[in-house]
Design an enzyme around this catalytic site. Sequence first.
Site, PDB file in Angstrom:
ATOM      1  N   CYS A  22       0.772  -1.282  -0.286  1.00 16.03           N
ATOM      2  CA  CYS A  22       0.038  -0.218   0.081  1.00 16.03           C
ATOM      3  C   CYS A  22       0.646   1.285   0.083  1.00 16.03           C
ATOM      4  O   CYS A  22       0.356   2.273  -0.072  1.00 16.03           O
ATOM      5  CB  CYS A  22      -0.878  -0.038   1.201  1.00 16.03           C
ATOM      6  SG  CYS A  22      -1.821  -1.470   1.557  1.00 16.03           S
TER       7      CYS A  22
ATOM      8  N   ASP B 219       2.955   2.397   2.613  1.00 12.68           N
ATOM      9  CA  ASP B 219       3.196   3.032   3.928  1.00 12.68           C
ATOM     10  C   ASP B 219       3.311   1.849   4.949  1.00 12.68           C
ATOM     11  O   ASP B 219       2.358   0.895   5.326  1.00 12.68           O
ATOM     12  CB  ASP B 219       2.314   4.139   4.502  1.00 12.68           C
ATOM     13  CG  ASP B 219       0.846   3.847   4.001  1.00 12.68           C
ATOM     14  OD1 ASP B 219       0.529   2.837   3.998  1.00 12.68           O
ATOM     15  OD2 ASP B 219       0.156   4.595   3.909  1.00 12.68           O
TER      16      ASP B 219
ATOM     17  N   CYS C 299       5.108   8.315   2.524  1.00 11.28           N
ATOM     18  CA  CYS C 299       5.088   9.509   1.930  1.00 11.28           C
ATOM     19  C   CYS C 299       5.415  10.526   3.052  1.00 11.28           C
ATOM     20  O   CYS C 299       5.296  10.459   4.324  1.00 11.28           O
ATOM     21  CB  CYS C 299       3.820   9.721   1.225  1.00 11.28           C
ATOM     22  SG  CYS C 299       2.482   9.954   2.380  1.00 11.28           S
TER      23      CYS C 299
ATOM     24  N   CYS D 234      -3.248   8.452   6.602  1.00  9.04           N
ATOM     25  CA  CYS D 234      -1.969   8.535   6.998  1.00  9.04           C
ATOM     26  C   CYS D 234      -1.782   8.692   8.488  1.00  9.04           C
ATOM     27  O   CYS D 234      -1.103   8.207   9.437  1.00  9.04           O
ATOM     28  CB  CYS D 234      -0.863   9.464   6.307  1.00  9.04           C
ATOM     29  SG  CYS D 234      -0.684   9.199   4.691  1.00  9.04           S
TER      30      CYS D 234
END
Lengths: 143, 413
Positions: free
Chosen positions: A34, A36, A59, A103
């Site tokens: 994915c 992360d 990211c 995130c």
Amino acid sequence: MLYSDKVMDHFMNPRNVGEIKDASATGTVGNAKCGDIMKVYLKIEDDRIIDAKFKTFGCGSAIATSSMATEMIIGKSIDEALELTNKAVAEALDGLPPIKMHCSLLAEQAVKAALKEYYENLGGIPDDKKKYFEVLQEDEHSV
Amino acid sequence: MSDLATSRIYLDHAATTPVRPEVSAVINDVMNQHFGNASSIYMEGQNAKRLLEEYRDQTASVLNANGSEIYFTSCGTESDNWAIKGVALRNFGKKMHIITSSIEHHAVLHSFRSLEKLGYSVTYLPVDTDGLVHPDDLKKAIREDTCLVSIMMANNEIGTIQPIKELSAIAKSRGVLFHTDAVQAVGAIPVDVRDLGVDLLSLSGHKFYAPKGVGALFIRKGVQLNNLFDGGTQEYNRRAGTENLPYIAGLAKALTLADHEMKESSVRIEGIRDKLIDAVLASIPHVRLNGHRTQRLPGNANFSFEFIEGESLLLLLDHYGFSCSSGSACTSGSLDPSHVLLAIGLPHEIAHGSLRITIGRDNTEKDVLSIVPVLLKIAERLRAMSPLYEDYLNARETEYELCEKCYKDEEDK
């Protein structure tokens, strides 16, 4: 600019990067597929988080939320740390672009995953704390 | 990390290029002096009409086409949509099978998806690890009811150049029309529509130093396709809408300049690119080159950095003054990394760590190569905080749970 100054500050100068060799517990969430992964290390003494470190593959906002989440829980009691939410992490960073909100959930999940391991090492999650770990079942991408 | 960049080095010419001063000068002249509508019968209109045809001929001559085969559009995306939907809809109810490759630009891929929803049957041809479509695959895919094959000339991400001449010959031998999206190729490598044997070809001005907002479609004489825009009689009744004369002037000028300078410019740019590729692969561990080593656009270099996510890489490069792009999910605005990188067989985690550097005419060798030590520094920094790299160093395999969403994506494939 895609990100707030605060996100950029935590991305460029992340706090608490690294490992804790004698960690009381660690939590790893996410998946390379994915894009992360967050790994959180906690050092807990007398029911208090005396140190937290992280390693993140991801990211800019994944790194910034890891940094902010660890900063927010250091020095806190476990009960206080359990109250950490992804919304609070995002707010502390002056917001995240909508597409990046997942995130911040990953950061909350990583902390919760470590606390879960801590409880499990002690014999199990107390019934009255179980609700705090429901977030681990959530799909980060639906946020 | 301090030493914030004071000057910028733009290395994203596949995204867009700056407008050349010679081009903006022509645009300004036309805009200031020839405002007339080319459809009007009085002098201002007829002057505009005369210029329009001059620019059409100039454009055609670079592509070895006839003027009457060049139709100006608003952009590459419009040209692609027109070519694909125009031919497919012309054959609606008769020949409803269309073929493309799995690494096309979204302007092509999404046009095919939208036709699929209308009942067309689509074959997406696979590519090999270099990103090449195999002619045999095309031969096998063509059916009795195939009306169109659309395969890009050069890929926007990995730069791989397709054997268009060979592919178009296969389509021709079976009586099927052949379109190529040459948006990345035109201005960068020689494009001769007769030699390529294509029926339709899309191009876009802003990829070769003209402004955004102008493109063209080559339609070989005799090719029949539906119009995309309904309206006035502009562009010989095929593309309605008042012509954007200043930008068309800019496109013709930029294309002519690119053509004159191509040989010298592509040799220079290719030389810099090769030095960049060699330097990156030699000095940074765990990096691979994506795309064909030689059969690629002169200015394109595409790398994958293991254990690193692309957006983080781009943000740090930006901080040091370099503008580049990536195929990671976080930069594509979706959950999946680039379909091109997945199609050439990269695992998701490697595709997330991709970096595209595209060199242009204003870049010097020194500027381009100055990115290498910066990349090394950034790679070391991001790897130091990557749990994947930690696993690698400890020769450890951690089980990472797939999230529900990615599981679903897996099943869909």
